[in-house]
Structures are given as structure tokens and as C-alpha cells.
Design a protein around this motif. Sequence first.
Motif, mmCIF file in Angstrom:
data_model
loop_
_atom_site.group_PDB
_atom_site.id
_atom_site.type_symbol
_atom_site.label_atom_id
_atom_site.label_comp_id
_atom_site.label_asym_id
_atom_site.label_seq_id
_atom_site.Cartn_x
_atom_site.Cartn_y
_atom_site.Cartn_z
ATOM 1 N N ASP A 15 0.835 -1.213 0.000
ATOM 2 C CA ASP A 15 0.000 0.000 0.000
ATOM 3 C C ASP A 15 0.865 1.257 0.000
ATOM 4 O O ASP A 15 0.611 2.211 -0.743
ATOM 5 C CB ASP A 15 -0.932 0.034 1.216
ATOM 6 N N ILE A 16 1.906 1.256 0.825
ATOM 7 C CA ILE A 16 2.759 2.447 0.928
ATOM 8 C C ILE A 16 3.656 2.580 -0.299
ATOM 9 O O ILE A 16 3.899 3.692 -0.770
ATOM 10 C CB ILE A 16 3.560 2.428 2.246
ATOM 11 N N VAL A 17 4.127 1.466 -0.853
ATOM 12 C CA VAL A 17 4.898 1.526 -2.098
ATOM 13 C C VAL A 17 4.032 2.149 -3.187
ATOM 14 O O VAL A 17 4.489 3.005 -3.954
ATOM 15 C CB VAL A 17 5.416 0.129 -2.531
ATOM 16 N N PRO A 22 8.685 4.676 -4.731
ATOM 17 C CA PRO A 22 10.038 5.141 -4.417
ATOM 18 C C PRO A 22 11.055 4.828 -5.509
ATOM 19 O O PRO A 22 11.027 3.761 -6.107
ATOM 20 C CB PRO A 22 10.370 4.375 -3.139
ATOM 21 N N ARG A 23 11.947 5.792 -5.747
ATOM 22 C CA ARG A 23 12.977 5.617 -6.763
ATOM 23 C C ARG A 23 14.371 5.504 -6.169
ATOM 24 O O ARG A 23 15.194 4.796 -6.677
ATOM 25 C CB ARG A 23 12.968 6.776 -7.750
ATOM 26 N N THR A 30 11.916 7.352 3.532
ATOM 27 C CA THR A 30 10.615 7.958 3.818
ATOM 28 C C THR A 30 9.545 6.878 3.902
ATOM 29 O O THR A 30 8.701 6.892 4.802
ATOM 30 C CB THR A 30 10.250 8.986 2.723
ATOM 31 N N LEU A 31 9.593 5.930 2.963
ATOM 32 C CA LEU A 31 8.625 4.839 2.950
ATOM 33 C C LEU A 31 8.728 4.014 4.235
ATOM 34 O O LEU A 31 7.713 3.670 4.836
ATOM 35 C CB LEU A 31 8.877 3.955 1.723
ATOM 36 N N SER A 32 9.939 3.740 4.694
ATOM 37 C CA SER A 32 10.095 2.928 5.911
ATOM 38 C C SER A 32 9.561 3.682 7.131
ATOM 39 O O SER A 32 8.966 3.073 8.021
ATOM 40 C CB SER A 32 11.552 2.508 6.123
ATOM 41 N N THR A 33 9.719 4.999 7.153
ATOM 42 C CA THR A 33 9.153 5.798 8.246
ATOM 43 C C THR A 33 7.637 5.704 8.233
ATOM 44 O O THR A 33 7.011 5.485 9.276
ATOM 45 C CB THR A 33 9.600 7.274 8.129
ATOM 46 N N ALA A 44 6.177 -6.170 13.463
ATOM 47 C CA ALA A 44 7.583 -5.851 13.722
ATOM 48 C C ALA A 44 7.946 -4.505 13.080
ATOM 49 O O ALA A 44 7.469 -4.174 11.997
ATOM 50 C CB ALA A 44 8.477 -6.941 13.155
ATOM 51 N N GLU A 45 8.781 -3.754 13.769
ATOM 52 C CA GLU A 45 9.328 -2.529 13.178
ATOM 53 C C GLU A 45 10.349 -2.960 12.133
ATOM 54 O O GLU A 45 11.092 -3.916 12.328
ATOM 55 C CB GLU A 45 10.000 -1.684 14.260
ATOM 56 N N ARG A 46 10.364 -2.271 11.002
ATOM 57 C CA ARG A 46 11.263 -2.634 9.894
ATOM 58 C C ARG A 46 12.105 -1.432 9.504
ATOM 59 O O ARG A 46 11.623 -0.306 9.479
ATOM 60 C CB ARG A 46 10.459 -3.069 8.664
ATOM 61 N N ASP A 47 13.366 -1.696 9.150
ATOM 62 C CA ASP A 47 14.203 -0.608 8.651
ATOM 63 C C ASP A 47 14.125 -0.556 7.124
ATOM 64 O O ASP A 47 13.523 -1.418 6.480
ATOM 65 C CB ASP A 47 15.641 -0.719 9.162
ATOM 66 N N GLU A 48 14.751 0.453 6.571
ATOM 67 C CA GLU A 48 14.686 0.685 5.117
ATOM 68 C C GLU A 48 15.195 -0.517 4.331
ATOM 69 O O GLU A 48 14.606 -0.913 3.336
ATOM 70 C CB GLU A 48 15.490 1.952 4.788
ATOM 71 N N GLU A 49 16.266 -1.126 4.798
ATOM 72 C CA GLU A 49 16.845 -2.268 4.086
ATOM 73 C C GLU A 49 15.904 -3.473 4.093
ATOM 74 O O GLU A 49 15.716 -4.132 3.066
ATOM 75 C CB GLU A 49 18.186 -2.647 4.719
#
Length: 104
Positions: A15-17, A22-23, A30-33, A44-49
Amino acid sequence: KGRHWKDPDTKLLLDIVEECLPRGQQEWLTLSTKYNLRRAAWMAERDEEQIRNKFKALRNKRKPTGDPSCPPKIRRAKQLMYQIEKRCSVMTMDDSGSDEEDEV
């Protein structure tokens, strides 16, 4: 390491993608935030990677041999990747047009 991705985690990611398309790394940050702000408390909290790798795994997944149907989350990830690529090509074309205006 983080917990496994469940269907609600994956749906939120897609949904957020779809919202962000994102490019680059900054847009994935920003998407991970956004993901972490919207996630349910049990998710679970997820990081950008982690987020970027999950999306990459979905979009690169092949449909099972002998099965003509593609799982909806895989199909959606592939469609979103197409939209991201399309957005990148539009940005590239727009960028080249601005250089010509500067030379005039």
C-alpha cells in the motif's frame, strides 16, 4: 533478526509503495518511516533495508511452475515495479528537456 513477514505486513508495505513509488534511497527511507508509523503494534518494526529487500523479493519471485496463476501480492509487486520504472523514465525525459531550455 526481525520477525517473518505476515500478510498484513506485506499488504501495508505494498500500500505504501503504491502511494510513494520510491525511486531512490531517500524515498525508501521515507517509505520505511511511513510503514513504521502505520504498522499495528503487533507488527515488527522494519528498517529501510528490510522493507526494500522484501519488496525486491516479491517483485523478483517467479510464479510456480505448472501453475498459471500468480499470487496477488506477487502480481501487485510486479505491477508496482512497472509503475516505478515508468515514473523513472518520465523523470529522465523531463530532466533532459530542462537542459535544452537552459542552453537557449
